[in-house]
Motif scaffolding. Structure first.
Motif, PDB file in Angstrom:
ATOM      1  N   THR A   1       0.855  -1.182   0.000  1.00 36.35           N
ATOM      2  CA  THR A   1       0.000   0.000   0.000  1.00 36.35           C
ATOM      3  C   THR A   1       0.896   1.239   0.000  1.00 36.35           C
ATOM      4  OG1 THR A   1      -0.007   0.241   2.391  1.00 36.35           O
ATOM      5  CG2 THR A   1      -1.692  -1.212   1.438  1.00 36.35           C
ATOM      6  N   GLN A   2       0.274   2.371  -0.323  1.00 30.63           N
ATOM      7  CA  GLN A   2       1.010   3.631  -0.361  1.00 30.63           C
ATOM      8  C   GLN A   2       1.634   3.914   1.008  1.00 30.63           C
ATOM      9  OE1 GLN A   2       1.177   4.640  -3.336  1.00 30.63           O
ATOM     10  NE2 GLN A   2       2.605   6.287  -2.806  1.00 30.63           N
ATOM     11  N   GLU A   3       0.844   3.625   2.040  1.00 35.09           N
ATOM     12  CA  GLU A   3       1.296   3.908   3.404  1.00 35.09           C
ATOM     13  C   GLU A   3       2.490   3.031   3.786  1.00 35.09           C
ATOM     14  OE1 GLU A   3      -1.844   3.437   6.212  1.00 35.09           O
ATOM     15  OE2 GLU A   3      -0.518   3.990   7.876  1.00 35.09           O
ATOM     16  N   GLU A   4       2.418   1.762   3.412  1.00 39.68           N
ATOM     17  CA  GLU A   4       3.520   0.840   3.705  1.00 39.68           C
ATOM     18  C   GLU A   4       4.802   1.304   3.023  1.00 39.68           C
ATOM     19  OE1 GLU A   4       1.082  -3.362   4.421  1.00 39.68           O
ATOM     20  OE2 GLU A   4       1.673  -2.778   2.384  1.00 39.68           O
ATOM     21  N   LEU A   5       4.634   1.746   1.777  1.00 38.16           N
ATOM     22  CA  LEU A   5       5.803   2.223   1.023  1.00 38.16           C
ATOM     23  C   LEU A   5       6.462   3.406   1.723  1.00 38.16           C
ATOM     24  CD1 LEU A   5       4.951   2.158  -2.775  1.00 38.16           C
ATOM     25  CD2 LEU A   5       6.969   1.252  -1.630  1.00 38.16           C
ATOM     26  N   LEU A   6       5.612   4.328   2.152  1.00 36.16           N
ATOM     27  CA  LEU A   6       6.109   5.552   2.775  1.00 36.16           C
ATOM     28  C   LEU A   6       6.825   5.233   4.089  1.00 36.16           C
ATOM     29  CD1 LEU A   6       5.925   8.580   2.132  1.00 36.16           C
ATOM     30  CD2 LEU A   6       4.045   8.706   3.784  1.00 36.16           C
ATOM     31  N   GLU A   7       6.180   4.392   4.888  1.00 42.17           N
ATOM     32  CA  GLU A   7       6.785   4.006   6.185  1.00 42.17           C
ATOM     33  C   GLU A   7       8.122   3.317   5.973  1.00 42.17           C
ATOM     34  OE1 GLU A   7       4.134   1.490   8.297  1.00 42.17           O
ATOM     35  OE2 GLU A   7       3.142   3.150   9.345  1.00 42.17           O
TER      36      GLU A   7
END
Ligand code: AMP
Length: 619
Positions: A561-567
């Motif tokens: 997910t976008q969030e996982e990538l960012l984290e």
């Protein structure tokens, strides 16, 4: 290759210098020497004191460190700062201890870069190596005080089941305490030496059982002795079984009689502690009498030998089950044994002696003090290394450790110093870069943690490794020293079979002065070397993790997910930044943070992959 006598093994050792034998125990530790006049092994003690130094360390809030008897009162009054049983932590990961977490009253954590446990007291972190080094330092100080001379060389004993990591940790602890550890020997071997079992006529290759029941641990080892060489055929035991368990059974028995329960325990820990001490006293005195009675204030306590034996029976049975297993693993029958040796304070109990004699069908050896026997044997070994024992003088050994360079310029020892020759060792390594087709093997000699401080012996390139992702090739490096002291180093990539080897003579061009200097430098730089190794290992681990994460992201970008990538990107950046800070605790924290972020999606993606694979199959 030189034959070792005094000079080659230990540098230019003067005759007067003592090499001490040290039993670094879980509960108690002690030092022994061969008495220069009587030529008999003796345990060192102050006039009025005991030879046993409790293996306990107290870190006071104002920064003082107390080791030994002085630390005992704090077990009760300040348990979080009082470290006991540090030996059980040597070379251990947290997972190894999880099951026994309740045993430790102080904080044991698992945040070290190499995955090894640490002990936390306030904001200070101590490795088991550092803790053991504090005990060794105390032993060294006491020995110097008693002998009125400096003590810098030692033989230290370890349990026969200690693996390479635990033995190396023990060597490091010695180094950190300012001791040149000439040899690490097995406790049962030391006990057999103390009984002179290697010098008995009659049977050509005697088989010996060593039954060691201490305060907190039980070991049984079966040894074969041939030509002065002790071979451990099998070991068994329980690292959480010993005299302390008997004390606890007595305590519970009294508590039951008094109608006390758990609630009283938590409400009044001091009273329980008093009772525990009385339980141990009763147990010890009942080794010499049949009834025991005492008081705590108005409270009358009593115990008979018969009660005690009933309470001890389950523990005894467990040890005998281990003995049977050890015999089976060694592939021998009870009747094949020539001797049974008793070690450890708890083997003073008549019931234990009788039951073990009966089990093996042999009168057990108890004439040497069971608390001292291991240290006395270590002193005999030390004396042999000092070249004082003519019969055993000619022993071929390697005077310095041999190893290769690994990531970060670290020395990875394959053959530790003082290994007997001929000798062989092998270890597997892998590549760090995708598609890497060659591997440089650099061979070094010396005791320092970084290869740049050691002596380079040879270097060659293993070429022709077929292209594979980093971490996939398996390169086995093996060292073989033959009886003439010639070292053959070979490297073989196991998947493709490509191989290469080289020969060197490690002893060539090395004078006794060089040797002495290298050994002294290793000791004087021990602290910074060990810290630098820990930092380098953390950095290498971080670099590897960054690479594998990057590779994983490239492959599975769409599954995140976008969030996982960012984290993940943030955690990677933080880890990258920490690399330049030279702080291994910080690097370790950031490694854990990145692992924490990637774990959920890594598991999810793996599950999906497995699911997809299963679908294709007919069940
Ligand atoms: P070690 O770990 O070898 O120093 O052994 C310590 C254990 O031996 C402790 O549990 C002591 O209570 C026990 N011990 C020492 N002396 C005696 C004795 N006379 N009888 C029974 N147990 C003893």
């Amino acid at each position: 290759m030189a034959k070792i006598g005094i000079n080659i093994a230990t540098g230019s050792l003067q005759k007067e210098e003592m090499i001490v034998g040290i039993d670094l125990g879980t509960t108690n530790s002690l030092v022994a020497i061969i008495h220069p006049e009587t030529r008999k092994p003796v345990a060192l003690k102050e006039h009025d004191g005991s030879s046993l130094v409790p293996s306990i360390i107290y870190f006071s809030p104002d920064g003082q460190v107390k080791v030994g008897e002085a630390a005992i009162p704090f077990l009760l009054s300040d348990p979080k700062r009082t470290i006991f049983s540090a030996k059980r932590l040597m070379g251990k990961r947290y997972d190894d201890l999880r099951q026994h977490a309740a045993f430790y009253t102080y904080k044991v954590i698992d945040n070290d870069s190499d995955g090894m446990v640490k002990v936390q007291v306030d904001d200070q972190f101590y490795s088991p190596v550092e803790l053991s080094s504090l005990i060794l330092k105390e032993l060294k100080l006491r020995a110097e005080h008693i002998l009125k001379t400096s003590v810098s060389k030692a033989v230290i004993t370890v349990p026969a089941y200690f693996n390479d990591t635990q033995r190396q940790a023990t060597r490091d602890a010695g180094k950190l305490a300012g001791l040149d550890v000439l040899r690490i020997i097995n406790e049962p071997t030391a006990a057999s030496l103390a009984y002179g079992l290697d010098q008995q006529g009659g049977q050509s290759e005697p088989l010996v059982a060593v039954y060691d029941l201490g305060g907190g641990t039980f070991d049984i080892s079966i040894l074969r002795i041939s030509d002065g060489v002790f071979e451990v055929l099998s070991t068994n035991g329980d690292t959480y079984l010993g005299g302390d368990d008997i004390d606890r059974s007595i305590l519970n028995y009294w508590a039951m009689q008094l109608g006390w329960d758990e609630a009283d325990h938590t409400a009044d820990p001091e009273r329980w502690q008093q009772l525990r001490l009385k339980a141990e006293l009763a147990k010890k005195q009942l080794s010499d009498s049949s009834n025991w009675e005492d008081k705590i204030g108005e409270l009358v306590l009593s115990l008979t030998r018969e009660n005690l034996e009933a309470l001890t029976r389950p523990l005894l049975e467990k040890t005998l089950v281990s003995c049977a297993a050890a015999l089976k693993d060694a592939g021998i029958k009870k009747s094949d044994l020539q001797s049974v040796v008793m070690v450890g304070g708890s083997t003073r109990m008549p019931m234990i002696r009788e039951a073990v004699s009966e089990f093996f069908g042999l009168e057990v050896n108890t004439s040497v003090h069971p608390d001292e026997v291991v240290a006395l044997g270590a002193a005999i070994q030390a004396d042999i290394l000092a070249g004082n024992n003519r019969k055993l003088l000619l022993l071929d050994i390697m005077p310095l450790s041999l190893g290769i360079e690994t990531a970060g310029g670290l020395m990875d020892v394959l053959i530790p110093r003082n290994s007997k020759i001929p000798s062989a060792a092998a270890r597997q390594y892998t590549t760090q870069i995708d598609g890497q087709s060659g591997m440089r093997i650099s061979v070094f000699q010396g005791e320092r943690d970084l290869v740049k401080d050691n002596r380079k012996l040879a270097e060659f390139n293993l070429a022709g490794i077929p292209g594979m992702p980093a971490g996939i090739p398996k390169v086995e490096v093996s060292f073989l020293i033959n009886a003439d002291g010639i070292l053959t180093v070979s490297a073989k990539e196991l998947r493709s079979g490509v191989q290469q080897n080289i020969q060197v003579v490690p002893r060539e061009g090395l004078t006794d002065e060089d040797l002495e200097k290298m050994l002294m430098e290793a000791i004087s730089h021990a602290k910074e070397d060990i810290a630098l190794r820990a930092l380098t290992e953390a950095q290498t681990e971080a670099e590897q993790l960054l690479k594998t994460t990057e590779r994983f992201l490239q492959k599975h970008l769409n599954a995140l997910t976008q969030e996982e990538l960012l984290e993940t990107a943030n955690a990677m950046q933080a880890l990258q930044l920490s690399l330049s800070m030279e702080d291994k605790n910080l690097i370790q924290t950031k490694i854990e943070a990145l692992n924490e972020v990637s774990k959920p999606y890594a598991e999810r993606i793996m599950d999906e992959a497995v699911g997809a694979a299963m679908k294709g199959k007919t069940v």
